[in-house]
Design an enzyme around this catalytic site. Structure first.
Site, PDB file in Angstrom:
ATOM      1  N   ASN A 118       1.091  -1.300   0.296  1.00 13.89           N
ATOM      2  CA  ASN A 118      -0.186   0.297  -0.173  1.00 13.89           C
ATOM      3  C   ASN A 118       1.104   1.113   0.241  1.00 13.89           C
ATOM      4  O   ASN A 118       1.756   0.925   0.610  1.00 13.89           O
ATOM      5  CB  ASN A 118      -0.700   0.120   1.449  1.00 13.89           C
ATOM      6  CG  ASN A 118      -1.773  -1.389   1.316  1.00 13.89           C
ATOM      7  OD1 ASN A 118      -2.064  -1.857   0.099  1.00 13.89           O
ATOM      8  ND2 ASN A 118      -2.227  -1.989   2.386  1.00 13.89           N
ATOM      9  N   HIS A 134       5.839  -0.793  -2.387  1.00 14.96           N
ATOM     10  CA  HIS A 134       5.278   0.254  -3.539  1.00 14.96           C
ATOM     11  C   HIS A 134       5.968   1.454  -3.428  1.00 14.96           C
ATOM     12  O   HIS A 134       4.949   2.555  -4.217  1.00 14.96           O
ATOM     13  CB  HIS A 134       4.074  -0.345  -4.075  1.00 14.96           C
ATOM     14  CG  HIS A 134       3.369  -1.391  -4.631  1.00 14.96           C
ATOM     15  ND1 HIS A 134       2.448  -2.458  -4.431  1.00 14.96           N
ATOM     16  CD2 HIS A 134       4.721  -2.090  -5.439  1.00 14.96           C
ATOM     17  CE1 HIS A 134       2.268  -3.143  -5.555  1.00 14.96           C
ATOM     18  NE2 HIS A 134       3.688  -3.608  -5.415  1.00 14.96           N
ATOM     19  N   CYS A 142      13.107  13.110  -6.335  1.00 13.42           N
ATOM     20  CA  CYS A 142      13.973  13.700  -7.554  1.00 13.42           C
ATOM     21  C   CYS A 142      14.091  12.815  -8.147  1.00 13.42           C
ATOM     22  O   CYS A 142      15.260  11.911  -8.915  1.00 13.42           O
ATOM     23  CB  CYS A 142      14.552  14.692  -7.549  1.00 13.42           C
ATOM     24  SG  CYS A 142      15.590  15.451  -8.628  1.00 13.42           S
ATOM     25  N   CYS A 158      12.397  20.303  -8.556  1.00 13.63           N
ATOM     26  CA  CYS A 158      13.049  19.842  -6.757  1.00 13.63           C
ATOM     27  C   CYS A 158      14.043  20.395  -6.168  1.00 13.63           C
ATOM     28  O   CYS A 158      14.439  21.485  -7.068  1.00 13.63           O
ATOM     29  CB  CYS A 158      14.375  18.352  -7.107  1.00 13.63           C
ATOM     30  SG  CYS A 158      15.220  18.107  -6.136  1.00 13.63           S
ATOM     31  N   CYS A 161      18.066  20.332  -6.486  1.00 13.06           N
ATOM     32  CA  CYS A 161      19.045  21.023  -8.017  1.00 13.06           C
ATOM     33  C   CYS A 161      18.101  20.925  -9.028  1.00 13.06           C
ATOM     34  O   CYS A 161      18.480  21.340 -10.289  1.00 13.06           O
ATOM     35  CB  CYS A 161      19.324  19.231  -8.547  1.00 13.06           C
ATOM     36  SG  CYS A 161      17.882  18.135  -9.016  1.00 13.06           S
ATOM     37  N   GLY A 198      -4.779  -9.063   3.049  1.00 16.89           N
ATOM     38  CA  GLY A 198      -5.864  -8.492   3.039  1.00 16.89           C
ATOM     39  C   GLY A 198      -4.983  -7.944   1.024  1.00 16.89           C
ATOM     40  O   GLY A 198      -4.974  -7.013   0.280  1.00 16.89           O
ATOM     41  N   THR A 199      -4.180  -9.654   0.798  1.00 16.08           N
ATOM     42  CA  THR A 199      -3.698  -9.575  -0.627  1.00 16.08           C
ATOM     43  C   THR A 199      -4.087 -10.547  -1.606  1.00 16.08           C
ATOM     44  O   THR A 199      -5.242 -11.468  -1.234  1.00 16.08           O
ATOM     45  CB  THR A 199      -2.320  -9.205  -0.841  1.00 16.08           C
ATOM     46  OG1 THR A 199      -2.073  -9.488  -1.473  1.00 16.08           O
ATOM     47  CG2 THR A 199      -1.997 -10.278  -0.224  1.00 16.08           C
ATOM     48  N   SER A 200      -4.439  -9.889  -2.878  1.00 15.09           N
ATOM     49  CA  SER A 200      -4.651 -10.923  -3.786  1.00 15.09           C
ATOM     50  C   SER A 200      -3.840 -12.379  -4.084  1.00 15.09           C
ATOM     51  O   SER A 200      -4.195 -12.925  -4.888  1.00 15.09           O
ATOM     52  CB  SER A 200      -5.633 -10.567  -5.011  1.00 15.09           C
ATOM     53  OG  SER A 200      -5.227  -9.265  -5.061  1.00 15.09           O
ATOM     54  N   PRO A 228     -10.014 -15.127  -1.116  1.00 12.86           N
ATOM     55  CA  PRO A 228      -9.251 -15.526  -1.190  1.00 12.86           C
ATOM     56  C   PRO A 228      -9.312 -16.482  -2.788  1.00 12.86           C
ATOM     57  O   PRO A 228     -10.378 -17.702  -2.984  1.00 12.86           O
ATOM     58  CB  PRO A 228      -8.323 -15.680  -0.160  1.00 12.86           C
ATOM     59  CG  PRO A 228      -9.250 -17.399   0.395  1.00 12.86           C
ATOM     60  CD  PRO A 228     -10.463 -15.892   0.687  1.00 12.86           C
TER      61      PRO A 228
HETATM   62 ZN    ZN Z   1      16.664  17.223  -7.134  1.00 14.32          ZN
END
Ligand code: ZN
Length: 255
Positions: A118, A134, A142, A158, A161, A198-200, A228
């Site tokens: 999640n 994820h 950046c 950013c 930079c 809670g995941t498939s 499931p």
């Molecule tokens: Zn940067």
């Protein structure tokens, strides 16, 4: 230990429950992977999965790395909407119970490696140290200097930079975060319970972890998920068909 409790007709329900509770009560080094189901009770639509937000081809396309290159504004609007939705929600009983379980195991010299697919940040808000496979919708990266910044994702460049920034999330077609995956792989051989909530189990990553546990490490594997699929269930030793918040009762037996 291998216990396949599915379909064993000679085992009474109460005995089966007792065996399941022992898996939790005896565990000292646990690896937990959570998916969208754990945040559904918080009111969040699921990111992946057959009933999820990203279930249609259109959504999968809109949240893809390819689409980010073609139309970054559209992806930004989508991810920002997800971050806003998450910010309006509170962690659930299951989020808090996992955070407490992690603290309690560490206090006893054990450990709980918590990894999530999640991007909603609810585990962190519940107080758990979390590996985000994820990434997070609340963090920016950046693309030029790789500096991390706190969100939200605006069109601003950013601050370090001047390069282009993006949400630090894994879009469809992109590789999962390397460091969380590496840490889980290090934790698995010493684990005494691998728990998916809670995941498939659609992603190859979780399937491969479950396979390592069963084939190479002799770690019991438990899937805790609402309805499931048979394909997902057969990858685990024990399958518990339940709402994510019901995990609280099992964790309570470990105290
Ligand atoms: Zn940067």
């Amino acid at each position: 230990m291998k216990t396949n409790l599915m379909g064993r007709s000679s085992t009474t329900d109460s005995k089966r429950n007792l065996e399941r509770q022992h898996l939790f009560a005896d565990a000292r080094r646990v690896v937990v992977i959570t998916g969208a189901g754990i945040s559904a009770a918080a009111g969040l639509a699921t990111f992946r999965g057959p009933t999820g937000l990203a279930s249609t081809d259109d959504m999968t396309e809109r949240l893809s790395g390819r689409h980010l290159e073609a139309d970054p504004e559209d992806v930004r609007a989508f991810v920002t909407g997800m971050a806003d939705d998450a910010a309006r929600c509170e962690p659930t009983a299951a989020h808090f119970a996992l955070a407490e379980w992690q603290r309690s195991l560490r206090a006893k010299g054990g450990d709980l490696t918590l990894v999530t697919m999640n991007i909603d940040g609810l585990h962190e808000r519940a107080g758990a140290e979390t590996l985000e496979l994820h990434g997070s919708a609340h963090r920016l990266r950046c693309e030029q200097c790789a500096a991390m910044h706190a969100g939200p994702w605006t069109s601003d460049p950013c601050r370090s930079c001047g390069g282009q920034v993006r949400a630090d999330v894994v879009l469809y077609g992109e590789r999962v975060m390397v460091e969380p995956e590496w840490k889980v792989k290090r934790a698995l051989p010493d684990a005494d319970l691998f728990l998916a909530i809670g995941t498939s189990v659609e992603t190859g990553t979780i399937s491969s972890w479950a396979r390592f546990c069963r084939r190479d490490y002799d770690v019991p594997t438990v899937l805790f998920s609402l309805d499931p699929s048979p394909a997902a269930a057969e990858q685990f030793d024990v399958v518990i068909d339940g709402q994510a918040d019901e995990i609280v009762e099992y964790i309570a037996t470990s105290r």
